[in-house]
Design an enzyme around this catalytic site. Structure first.
Site, mmCIF file in Angstrom:
data_model
loop_
_atom_site.group_PDB
_atom_site.id
_atom_site.type_symbol
_atom_site.label_atom_id
_atom_site.label_comp_id
_atom_site.label_asym_id
_atom_site.label_seq_id
_atom_site.Cartn_x
_atom_site.Cartn_y
_atom_site.Cartn_z
ATOM 1 N N CYS A 133 0.861 -1.186 0.000
ATOM 2 C CA CYS A 133 0.000 0.000 0.000
ATOM 3 C C CYS A 133 0.891 1.227 0.000
ATOM 4 O O CYS A 133 1.446 1.574 -1.032
ATOM 5 C CB CYS A 133 -1.013 -0.003 1.133
ATOM 6 S SG CYS A 133 -0.364 -0.378 2.763
ATOM 7 N N SER A 134 1.052 1.886 1.137
ATOM 8 C CA SER A 134 1.893 3.081 1.123
ATOM 9 C C SER A 134 2.411 3.369 2.517
ATOM 10 O O SER A 134 2.459 4.514 2.934
ATOM 11 C CB SER A 134 1.100 4.274 0.612
ATOM 12 O OG SER A 134 0.012 4.497 1.475
ATOM 13 N N CYS A 135 2.799 2.345 3.247
ATOM 14 C CA CYS A 135 3.367 2.539 4.574
ATOM 15 C C CYS A 135 4.612 3.423 4.453
ATOM 16 O O CYS A 135 5.414 3.246 3.540
ATOM 17 C CB CYS A 135 3.736 1.207 5.204
ATOM 18 S SG CYS A 135 2.298 0.167 5.493
#
Lengths: 112, 198
Positions: free
Chosen positions: B106-108
């Site tokens: 995702c976009s951690c």
């Protein structure tokens, strides 16, 4: 980018000076803030939300591959937030749908 | 937002407004807290926080060792906390070794150290390609690494976030911490660029 001059005398440089605008539209900021605020009070589990976000991001990527539409990260974020709230039995899906319909029906000038 | 046109019930603007109002009515969220969080991430939290740590690590070997050994302890002592930095690891670039960070799922991202991630970090292209062909992706982003340099790609997770400690530019021996911090860009701490030179 001249970050030397932009940082002079300041240690609170806005992120946009070292990158780009954080949010492209106000609703993106609301969607972000709402999810984090819900996680803070533990009304929503962050892990649960993140799992939904991963699923939604992957699904969106598959569908965009075919359609060639532009990628919007916060649209996936919003869908993940909606499904987290619905699956977590925090708000009923029908309540959300009803509210959206009624807001969309407001006369012009009242969509504040 | 313009008030001159209406929105469909499926538009994101209407959907987020409806969701927020319903949750506020249920007493599950405080509108002013949402305002504060947005304000914080738009103005107060950004790469300058990570840049300060990097600049101190460049000037203070003991601080650098602590940062690389146990970043969580350093952050707690520096009172840096917040969303998404429960566990941070700092990876140091050195001659022959370059680190780059991604979140493939995702976009951690270490928000409290770098602010919110740039759009390219969240893009499907970056997330899939930097793992498969990191050297090529970095070259396209303007960072050419020679073939001998070992490239380490760190995939973030909900448990662990990464920050790259870039190499200190040469010719900065007499710089103060504040002057050095100004050379440390967000991209250099993700690992897709070097720190700026003079």
């Amino acid at each position: 980018m001249n970050s030397v001059s932009s940082l002079e005398g300041s240690n609170v440089e806005p992120p946009r000076q070292n990158g780009e605008l954080v949010f492209r539209e106000p609703w993106e900021a609301r969607a972000f803030g709402l999810a984090v605020a819900l996680a803070e009070t533990e009304a929503l589990s962050w892990d649960f939300f993140r799992k939904n976000l991963i699923v939604e991001v992957a699904a969106r990527e598959r569908s965009l591959k075919d359609s060639g539409e532009a990628w919007s990260y916060y649209e996936s974020w919003l869908v993940a937030l909606e499904s987290s709230v619905i699956d977590g039995a925090i708000v009923k899906k029908s309540s959300i749908v009803d509210r959206c319909v009624s807001y969309a029906a407001r006369p012009h000038g009242h969509d504040h | 937002m313009s008030h001159d046109h209406s929105y469909s019930a499926r538009s994101p603007k209407i959907r987020i407004e409806a969701l927020e109002d319903l949750l506020v009515e249920k007493g599950l969220v405080d509108r002013s807290r949402i305002d504060n969080l947005i304000q914080k991430f738009e103005t107060d939290v950004g790469p300058m926080i990570g840049a300060q740590l990097v600049a101190r690590a460049w000037t203070d070997p003991e601080f650098r060792n602590r940062l690389l050994d146990d970043a969580d302890d350093v952050l707690s002592k520096e009172n840096i906390s917040g969303a998404e930095i429960e566990h941070v690891e700092v990876k140091a670039n050195e001659p022959g070794v370059h680190n780059v960070v991604v979140c493939t799922l995702c976009s951690c991202y270490p928000w409290a150290l770098l602010g919110l991630p740039p759009s390219w970090y969240k893009s499907p292209e970056y997330r899939s390609r930097v793992v498969r062909e990191p050297r090529k992706v970095l070259a396209e982003m303007g960072l050419d690494l020679d073939e001998e340099t070992k490239l380490q790609v760190w995939d973030s997770s909900s448990e662990t976030r990464f920050l790259v400690l870039p190499e200190r530019p040469s010719g900065t021996e007499n710089f103060s911490v504040a002057e050095l911090a100004a050379l440390v860009t967000r991209d250099s701490m993700i690992g897709v660029a070097r720190a700026e030179t003079l």
